[in-house]
Motif scaffolding. Structure first.
Motif, PDB file in Angstrom:
ATOM      1  N   ALA A   1      -3.797  -3.560  -8.838  1.00  0.00           N
ATOM      2  CA  ALA A   1      -2.542  -3.165  -8.189  1.00  0.00           C
ATOM      3  C   ALA A   1      -2.327  -4.020  -6.945  1.00  0.00           C
ATOM      4  CB  ALA A   1      -2.570  -1.690  -7.816  1.00  0.00           C
ATOM      5  N   ILE A   2      -1.064  -4.299  -6.628  1.00  0.00           N
ATOM      6  CA  ILE A   2      -0.763  -5.077  -5.422  1.00  0.00           C
ATOM      7  C   ILE A   2       0.343  -4.369  -4.639  1.00  0.00           C
ATOM      8  CG2 ILE A   2      -1.380  -7.224  -6.592  1.00  0.00           C
ATOM      9  CD1 ILE A   2       1.635  -7.938  -6.528  1.00  0.00           C
ATOM     10  N   GLU A   3       0.393  -4.641  -3.364  1.00  0.00           N
ATOM     11  CA  GLU A   3       1.427  -4.070  -2.514  1.00  0.00           C
ATOM     12  C   GLU A   3       2.665  -4.956  -2.563  1.00  0.00           C
ATOM     13  OE1 GLU A   3       1.834  -3.722   2.182  1.00  0.00           O
ATOM     14  OE2 GLU A   3       0.304  -2.331   1.395  1.00  0.00           O
ATOM     15  N   SER A   4       3.815  -4.351  -2.760  1.00  0.00           N
ATOM     16  CA  SER A   4       5.073  -5.107  -2.809  1.00  0.00           C
ATOM     17  C   SER A   4       5.406  -5.659  -1.425  1.00  0.00           C
ATOM     18  CB  SER A   4       6.219  -4.214  -3.283  1.00  0.00           C
ATOM     19  OG  SER A   4       5.962  -3.701  -4.575  1.00  0.00           O
ATOM     20  N   ASN A   5       6.133  -6.759  -1.412  1.00  0.00           N
ATOM     21  CA  ASN A   5       6.590  -7.316  -0.132  1.00  0.00           C
ATOM     22  C   ASN A   5       7.684  -6.456   0.489  1.00  0.00           C
ATOM     23  OD1 ASN A   5       4.871  -9.479  -0.444  1.00  0.00           O
ATOM     24  ND2 ASN A   5       6.423 -10.840  -1.303  1.00  0.00           N
ATOM     25  N   GLU A   6       8.441  -5.770  -0.361  1.00  0.00           N
ATOM     26  CA  GLU A   6       9.548  -4.952   0.128  1.00  0.00           C
ATOM     27  C   GLU A   6       9.073  -3.545   0.467  1.00  0.00           C
ATOM     28  OE1 GLU A   6       9.532  -6.573  -2.726  1.00  0.00           O
ATOM     29  OE2 GLU A   6      11.050  -8.163  -2.552  1.00  0.00           O
ATOM     30  N   ARG A   7       9.935  -2.801   1.141  1.00  0.00           N
ATOM     31  CA  ARG A   7       9.635  -1.437   1.564  1.00  0.00           C
ATOM     32  C   ARG A   7      10.829  -0.535   1.247  1.00  0.00           C
ATOM     33  NH1 ARG A   7       5.503  -3.841   1.898  1.00  0.00           N
ATOM     34  NH2 ARG A   7       4.154  -4.135   3.706  1.00  0.00           N
ATOM     35  N   TYR A   8      10.588   0.768   1.288  1.00  0.00           N
ATOM     36  CA  TYR A   8      11.665   1.746   1.146  1.00  0.00           C
ATOM     37  C   TYR A   8      12.149   2.157   2.536  1.00  0.00           C
ATOM     38  CZ  TYR A   8      10.750   2.366  -3.834  1.00  0.00           C
ATOM     39  OH  TYR A   8      10.619   2.158  -5.178  1.00  0.00           O
ATOM     40  N   TYR A   9      13.468   2.231   2.681  1.00  0.00           N
ATOM     41  CA  TYR A   9      14.083   2.611   3.951  1.00  0.00           C
ATOM     42  C   TYR A   9      15.220   3.606   3.693  1.00  0.00           C
ATOM     43  CZ  TYR A   9      11.899  -1.736   5.601  1.00  0.00           C
ATOM     44  OH  TYR A   9      11.004  -2.739   5.883  1.00  0.00           O
ATOM     45  N   LEU A  10      15.556   4.353   4.725  1.00  0.00           N
ATOM     46  CA  LEU A  10      16.788   5.134   4.738  1.00  0.00           C
ATOM     47  C   LEU A  10      17.775   4.342   5.578  1.00  0.00           C
ATOM     48  CD1 LEU A  10      18.269   7.795   3.975  1.00  0.00           C
ATOM     49  CD2 LEU A  10      17.545   8.676   6.201  1.00  0.00           C
ATOM     50  N   ALA A  11      18.852   3.877   4.954  1.00  0.00           N
ATOM     51  CA  ALA A  11      19.870   3.087   5.649  1.00  0.00           C
ATOM     52  C   ALA A  11      21.076   3.965   5.946  1.00  0.00           C
ATOM     53  CB  ALA A  11      20.293   1.896   4.789  1.00  0.00           C
ATOM     54  N   PHE A  12      21.701   3.726   7.093  1.00  0.00           N
ATOM     55  CA  PHE A  12      22.875   4.517   7.472  1.00  0.00           C
ATOM     56  C   PHE A  12      23.690   3.755   8.504  1.00  0.00           C
ATOM     57  CE2 PHE A  12      19.071   5.749   9.753  1.00  0.00           C
ATOM     58  CZ  PHE A  12      19.438   5.643  11.093  1.00  0.00           C
ATOM     59  N   PRO A  13      24.995   4.027   8.597  1.00  0.00           N
ATOM     60  CA  PRO A  13      25.827   3.369   9.611  1.00  0.00           C
ATOM     61  C   PRO A  13      25.393   3.805  11.017  1.00  0.00           C
ATOM     62  CG  PRO A  13      27.169   4.467   7.932  1.00  0.00           C
ATOM     63  CD  PRO A  13      25.771   4.949   7.755  1.00  0.00           C
ATOM     64  N   LYS A  14      25.457   2.897  11.936  1.00  0.00           N
ATOM     65  CA  LYS A  14      25.020   3.205  13.308  1.00  0.00           C
ATOM     66  C   LYS A  14      25.775   4.393  13.888  1.00  0.00           C
ATOM     67  CE  LYS A  14      23.683  -1.571  14.255  1.00  0.00           C
ATOM     68  NZ  LYS A  14      23.921  -2.784  15.078  1.00  0.00           N
TER      69      LYS A  14
END
Length: 303
Positions: free
Chosen positions: A262-275
């Motif tokens: 198994a390997i760790e992905s370069n990307e991540r999970y985020y919660l995105a929202f307008p400022k």
């Protein structure tokens, strides 16, 4: 600040124009709005007079949008849609807040949906509306309060709250593993590889991480993890899948590691929202809850 009221036509005028533009007929618009044909015609002419722009070309008994009218119709249609959505959300939940959340299909179905009951029970009055989005979008053009984002830590015009990392591994059915020679990482190149269109270089990254030389990596394409996992379960090939999204299949023995690497992905999970929505109460409550939920999952795995 709102523009001058002379640039804010009434909803009745806009509705008449939008219906006629969509139907291409004043008669059809009148039937839809339950008005007379002459009433719709008067409203459209009143709108043109207020704007000082001709919106339709009138040819005998037919109408056709002008170039300006076509552009205006698209904008008006979207504005009316957003007003309608906001009104529907308010009617459904007049005493609480509504959170319109864009989700990734498999993350939403496998991770978020089974846990939403806990959030809703601890936050009575908040309603969550879920809509699937695979690609990033512009918050300014979509009536979404927040989105689950997987990728690099950037979203133009938005803020990001880190959620979690991701580990992927090659997985296949136990029957496929038993009948194929899968011992070393290079062995996967002998068999069909299942690819995600949203992560076209995932297999290349995995092979590079495992020091496996390769020129091209061919195989079937899937647009969602769920269908790729189903194909792997059916013995079609080997899929590179996020471990946290296939826990049930691994526990039931429907999927097994094709290669235990198994390997760790370069990307991540985020919660995105307008400022400007950062302090919106339903969003603030959801942001606090989901970060705690993910932290609890991580602690449970460590324990």
């Amino acid at each position: 600040m709102l523009p001058s009221r002379r640039f804010l036509p009434s909803l009745s005028l806009l509705s008449a124009f939008e219906a006629a533009a969509r139907a291409g007929s004043v008669t059809a618009a009148a039937r839809e709005l339950d008005l007379t044909q002459s009433a719709v015609s008067r409203q459209i002419k009143a709108l043109e007079s207020q704007l000082g722009v001709e919106l339709f070309l009138r040819e005998r008994q037919t109408i056709r949008l002008t170039v300006a009218g076509e552009s205006y119709a698209r904008e008006v249609r979207e504005a009316l849609r957003r007003i309608s959505s906001a009104s529907l959300a308010l009617r459904a939940n007049p005493h609480g807040g509504t959170l319109n959340l864009a989700i990734l299909p498999t993350f939403g179905a496998r991770w978020l949906a089974p846990r939403l009951g806990k959030f809703l029970s601890s936050n009575p009055g908040i309603t969550i509306n879920l809509v699937t989005r695979i690609a990033p979008f512009d918050f300014r053009l979509d009536s979404i309060d927040a989105a689950i984002h997987f990728g690099q830590p950037m979203w133009p015009g938005g803020e990001l709250t880190f959620l979690m990392k991701e580990t992927t591994m090659p997985a296949c059915s136990p029957e496929f593993k038993a009948t194929h020679d899968l011992t070393e990482p290079a062995d996967v190149l002998k068999f069909p590889l299942l690819h995600l269109t949203t992560r076209p270089d995932a297999w290349e990254r995995w092979l590079t991480h495992c020091d496996v030389s390769h020129e091209t990596v061919n195989g079937m394409l899937f647009d969602q993890f769920a269908t790729a996992a189903q194909a792997a379960k059916a013995g079609i090939g080997v899929a590179l899948l996020p471990v946290f999204l296939i826990q049930d299949e691994l526990r039931r023995g429907e999927l097994v590691p094709a290669i235990d690497r198994a390997i760790e992905s370069n990307e991540r999970y985020y919660l995105a929202f307008p400022k400007e929505r950062a302090d919106y109460p339903p969003l603030a409550a959801f942001r606090k809850w989901i970060t705690k939920e993910i932290e609890a999952d991580a602690n449970a795995q460590l324990g």
